[in-house]
Design a protein around this motif. Structure first.
Motif, PDB file in Angstrom:
ATOM      1  N   VAL A 129      11.549  33.146  68.855  1.00 57.94           N
ATOM      2  CA  VAL A 129      12.806  32.867  68.170  1.00 57.94           C
ATOM      3  C   VAL A 129      13.510  31.663  68.805  1.00 57.94           C
ATOM      4  N   GLY A 130      13.506  31.595  70.141  1.00 61.42           N
ATOM      5  CA  GLY A 130      14.136  30.460  70.805  1.00 61.42           C
ATOM      6  C   GLY A 130      13.466  29.143  70.464  1.00 61.42           C
ATOM      7  N   VAL A 131      12.128  29.138  70.439  1.00 58.56           N
ATOM      8  CA  VAL A 131      11.380  27.930  70.084  1.00 58.56           C
ATOM      9  C   VAL A 131      11.635  27.557  68.626  1.00 58.56           C
ATOM     10  N   ALA A 132      11.609  28.556  67.740  1.00 60.95           N
ATOM     11  CA  ALA A 132      11.875  28.283  66.328  1.00 60.95           C
ATOM     12  C   ALA A 132      13.280  27.728  66.124  1.00 60.95           C
ATOM     13  N   GLN A 133      14.246  28.226  66.894  1.00 60.07           N
ATOM     14  CA  GLN A 133      15.627  27.770  66.736  1.00 60.07           C
ATOM     15  C   GLN A 133      15.790  26.311  67.140  1.00 60.07           C
ATOM     16  N   ILE A 134      15.202  25.908  68.265  1.00 56.89           N
ATOM     17  CA  ILE A 134      15.339  24.507  68.663  1.00 56.89           C
ATOM     18  C   ILE A 134      14.608  23.594  67.686  1.00 56.89           C
ATOM     19  N   ALA A 135      13.449  24.039  67.170  1.00 58.65           N
ATOM     20  CA  ALA A 135      12.736  23.236  66.183  1.00 58.65           C
ATOM     21  C   ALA A 135      13.573  23.066  64.919  1.00 58.65           C
ATOM     22  N   LEU A 136      14.210  24.146  64.474  1.00 58.18           N
ATOM     23  CA  LEU A 136      15.069  24.067  63.291  1.00 58.18           C
ATOM     24  C   LEU A 136      16.255  23.146  63.534  1.00 58.18           C
ATOM     25  N   ASP A 137      16.878  23.264  64.696  1.00 58.70           N
ATOM     26  CA  ASP A 137      18.042  22.424  64.998  1.00 58.70           C
ATOM     27  C   ASP A 137      17.672  20.943  65.030  1.00 58.70           C
ATOM     28  N   LEU A 138      16.536  20.619  65.625  1.00 53.05           N
ATOM     29  CA  LEU A 138      16.094  19.221  65.659  1.00 53.05           C
ATOM     30  C   LEU A 138      15.754  18.723  64.260  1.00 53.05           C
ATOM     31  N   ALA A 139      15.132  19.576  63.456  1.00 56.30           N
ATOM     32  CA  ALA A 139      14.787  19.187  62.089  1.00 56.30           C
ATOM     33  C   ALA A 139      16.045  18.897  61.273  1.00 56.30           C
ATOM     34  N   VAL A 140      17.054  19.762  61.384  1.00 55.14           N
ATOM     35  CA  VAL A 140      18.290  19.572  60.630  1.00 55.14           C
ATOM     36  C   VAL A 140      18.986  18.282  61.065  1.00 55.14           C
ATOM     37  N   ALA A 141      19.045  18.033  62.359  1.00 53.88           N
ATOM     38  CA  ALA A 141      19.685  16.810  62.843  1.00 53.88           C
ATOM     39  C   ALA A 141      18.980  15.570  62.292  1.00 53.88           C
ATOM     40  N   ARG A 142      17.638  15.611  62.227  1.00 53.03           N
ATOM     41  CA  ARG A 142      16.884  14.472  61.704  1.00 53.03           C
ATOM     42  C   ARG A 142      17.105  14.303  60.203  1.00 53.03           C
ATOM     43  N   LEU A 143      17.167  15.386  59.454  1.00 58.02           N
ATOM     44  CA  LEU A 143      17.418  15.289  58.019  1.00 58.02           C
ATOM     45  C   LEU A 143      18.787  14.696  57.725  1.00 58.02           C
ATOM     46  N   ARG A 144      19.732  14.938  58.600  1.00 54.68           N
ATOM     47  CA  ARG A 144      21.086  14.412  58.398  1.00 54.68           C
ATOM     48  C   ARG A 144      21.226  12.952  58.809  1.00 54.68           C
ATOM     49  N   SER A 145      20.365  12.484  59.724  1.00 56.27           N
ATOM     50  CA  SER A 145      20.539  11.127  60.253  1.00 56.27           C
ATOM     51  C   SER A 145      19.530  10.111  59.713  1.00 56.27           C
ATOM     52  N   ARG A 146      18.330  10.552  59.347  1.00 60.27           N
ATOM     53  CA  ARG A 146      17.263   9.643  58.945  1.00 60.27           C
ATOM     54  C   ARG A 146      17.434   9.207  57.492  1.00 60.27           C
ATOM     55  N   GLU A 147      17.325   7.899  57.250  1.00 55.20           N
ATOM     56  CA  GLU A 147      17.408   7.377  55.894  1.00 55.20           C
ATOM     57  C   GLU A 147      16.035   6.904  55.441  1.00 55.20           C
ATOM     58  N   LEU A 148      15.732   7.173  54.161  1.00 59.76           N
ATOM     59  CA  LEU A 148      14.444   6.800  53.578  1.00 59.76           C
ATOM     60  C   LEU A 148      14.683   6.403  52.128  1.00 59.76           C
ATOM     61  N   PHE A 149      14.243   5.198  51.767  1.00 58.67           N
ATOM     62  CA  PHE A 149      14.456   4.672  50.416  1.00 58.67           C
ATOM     63  C   PHE A 149      15.924   4.689  50.036  1.00 58.67           C
ATOM     64  N   GLY A 150      16.793   4.370  51.004  1.00 61.69           N
ATOM     65  CA  GLY A 150      18.212   4.263  50.738  1.00 61.69           C
ATOM     66  C   GLY A 150      18.943   5.589  50.640  1.00 61.69           C
ATOM     67  N   ARG A 151      18.276   6.676  50.988  1.00 65.79           N
ATOM     68  CA  ARG A 151      18.904   7.995  50.914  1.00 65.79           C
ATOM     69  C   ARG A 151      18.664   8.745  52.216  1.00 65.79           C
ATOM     70  N   LYS A 152      19.552   9.688  52.527  1.00 64.51           N
ATOM     71  CA  LYS A 152      19.316  10.569  53.664  1.00 64.51           C
ATOM     72  C   LYS A 152      18.084  11.427  53.385  1.00 64.51           C
TER      73      LYS A 152
END
Length: 397
Positions: free
Chosen positions: A256-279
Motif C-alpha cells: 500500500v505504501g509503494v502504491a501510494q507513492i507511485a500514485l502521488d508521483l503519477a498525479v503530480a506528473r499528470l498535473r504538470s506535464r504538457e503534451l500537444f498543448g494540453r496537460k
C-alpha cells in the motif's frame, strides 16, 4: 483522498508519529539506500537506529518493554506503510525486525523475552528470521527442511543452511525453523548469531530492495540451549506459520505504501506535464485509469487494516483476509509502479537525467515493487490459501 476513519483510539496517533520519524530519519538517506550495492557496510544503520529511537520498534510490543497498544498489529502495519512510502526496502527490514520476529518471540519463555526484547526495541540488537532454504521456501513442511535440530541433554545442536535471510549480515539473533531430528516434525529456535559454528555468507546482489540486505546463514553444529525453543519443540511449524501470517500483513501494508507513492508521483506528473498543448491529465485515458487505481488503493488499505484487527482480536491466522490483502496490495503496487513510470515516459525510466540532475524515483520503485509479490508467501500460493478457505481443503487439497 483517503481517511483512517475506523482506527481504534489507541492507534490514532501512530500514523503521525511514524510519518514524522520517516521524514526525520529515513527520507534524507532513502535515495542513497536504494541505489548503493549491497554489502555489510551498506546496512542502513542511520535509518534503522533513527526509527528505533523515535519509537517505531516499540509499537508491536506489550508493556513493560514496548508501547503496550491494544491493537499492536494494526499499528505496526501502519508504521510499515509509512516507511514503505519512502523506502520499500526499509519496510522489509522493519518487517523482519518488528513483525516476523515480534510474532516468533511471543512464543519465547518470559525470561528469554526479558533478555532480548529491550535490545530489539531500542535498535541495539538486530534480528533475523530464517525459514527459507535453498530447496525450501513456499514448502516449509518438515520433510522439505534440510536444516536439522538434533536434541541433546542440554538442548539442541543445529546443522544446515538458510537462504535469503534479511538482516543476517549484521544480526545478533535469529529465529530459525529446523527439522526436529529425523522426525516429521519441526522446531523453532532462537539462536545467538555470535555462537560458535554460525557462518554468514556474502550479501546477495539483487535487482531491488538493496537496503534489505540478505545472505545465507550456515549452522555447523551450533549448540542451542533448551530454553531457546520458541513454542513447544516439535510444533515449530505452527510458530513459523503464525509469524509468516503476520509478516504477510506487513508486506500488504508495504504494498500500500509503494502504491501510494507511485500514485502521488503519477498525479503530480499528470498535473504538470504538457503534451500537444494540453496537460497530460486532460487525457481521459489517464483520468479513468488513475480513478480506478485510487479506488483499488482504498480497498487495499482497508483490507490490510481489517486483517490486522482480526489478528489483534485473537485470530492467530487472520485468514483468508491476510492472503487477500497481501496478494491484492502487492499486485497493485506493481501495477501502479508501471503506470506511474509510463506516465513519466523516459524520465521515469532514467535513474538521473545528467543534463539537469532530475530524478523521479520511478526506476527505484519499479525495481523494488516486484519482490513484494514473491516473499512472505508468493502470490500464487496465497491464491491457493484463499481457495482453500473458499471451497474447502477437502476439495483443494
Amino acid at each position: 483522498m483517503w481517511h483512517d476513519v475506523f482506527l481504534p483510539d489507541d492507534v490514532q496517533h501512530v500514523r503521525a508519529m511514524a510519518r514524522d520519524a520517516v521524514a526525520t530519519h529515513l527520507a534524507p538517506v532513502a535515495r542513497e539506500i536504494a541505489q548503493r550495492e549491497e554489502s555489510v557496510d551498506s546496512f542502513p544503520w542511520t535509518a534503522f537506529k533513527g526509527l528505533a529511537g523515535a519509537g517505531c520498534f516499540a509499537v508491536p510490543f506489550e508493556q513493560p518493554f514496548g508501547a503496550g497498544l491494544q491493537h499492536p498489529m494494526l499499528a505496526t502495519c501502519i508504521v510499515t506503510e509509512e516507511i514503505a512510502y519512502e523506502s520499500s526496502s526499509l519496510a522489509g527490514v522493519y518487517d523482519g525486525q518488528c513483525i516476523l520476529n515480534a510474532r516468533a518471540l511471543s512464543f519465547a519463555q518470559p525470561h528469554i523475552r526479558a533478555q532480548v526484547l529491550p535490545g530489539l526495541i531500542n535498535g541495539d540488537a538486530v534480528f533475523a528470521f530464517a525459514t527459507t532454504e535453498p530447496d525450501a521456501s513456499s514448502d516449509l513442511t518438515p520433510t522439505a527442511l534440510q536444516t536439522v535440530a538434533t536434541r541433546t541433554p542440554d538442548g539442541f545442536v543445529v546443522k544446515g543452511r538458510k537462504r535469503w535471510i534479511t538482516n543476517s549480515v549484521v544480526a545478533d539473533w535469529v529465529c530459525i525453523l529446523c527439522r526436529d531430528g529425523d522426525t516429521d516434525n519441526a522446531t523453532m529456535l532462537l539462536i545467538d548469531m555470535h555462537s560458535p559454528g554460525v557462518q554468514v555468507g556474502e550479501p546477495d546482489l539483487k535487482m531491488g530492495h538493496r537496503g534489505q540486505i540478505t545472505a545465507d546463514i550456515v549452522f555447523d553444529n551450533v549448540a542451542v540451549p533448551a530454553d531457546h525453543a520458541l513454542g513447544e519443540p516439535g510444533r515449530g511449524l505452527a510458530t513459523a506459520l503464525a509469524s509468516l501470517a503476520a509478516g504477510r500483513l506487513g508486506i500488504a501494508a508495504a504494498g500500500v505504501g509503494v502504491a501510494q507513492i507511485a500514485l502521488d508521483l503519477a498525479v503530480a506528473r499528470l498535473r504538470s506535464r504538457e503534451l500537444f498543448g494540453r496537460k497530460l491529465g486532460e487525457m481521459q485515458y489517464w483520468q479513468y485509469k488513475l480513478a480506478e487505481r485510487a479506488t483499488e488503493l482504498e480497498a487495499a488499505r482497508s483490507m490490510y487494516q481489517k486483517a490486522a484487527v482480526r489478528l489483534d482480536r485473537g485470530d492467530r491466522s487472520g485468514e483468508p483476509e491476510a492472503s487477500m490483502a497481501k496478494s491484492y496490495a502487492t499486485r497493485l503496487a506493481n501495477d501502479l509502479a508501471r503506470d506511474a513510470l509510463q506516465i513519466h515516459g523516459g524520465y521515469g525510466f532514467a535513474r538521473r537525467v545528467s543534463a539537469t540532475g532530475e530524478s523521479y524515483r520511478l526506476e527505484e520503485i519499479y525495481r523494488d515493487a516486484k519482490i513484494l509479490e514473491i516473499f512472505e508467501g508468493a502470490n500464487e500460493v496465497l491464491q491457493w490459501v484463499i481457495a482453500r478457505h473458499l471451497i474447502g481443503r477437502d476439495i483443494t487439497g
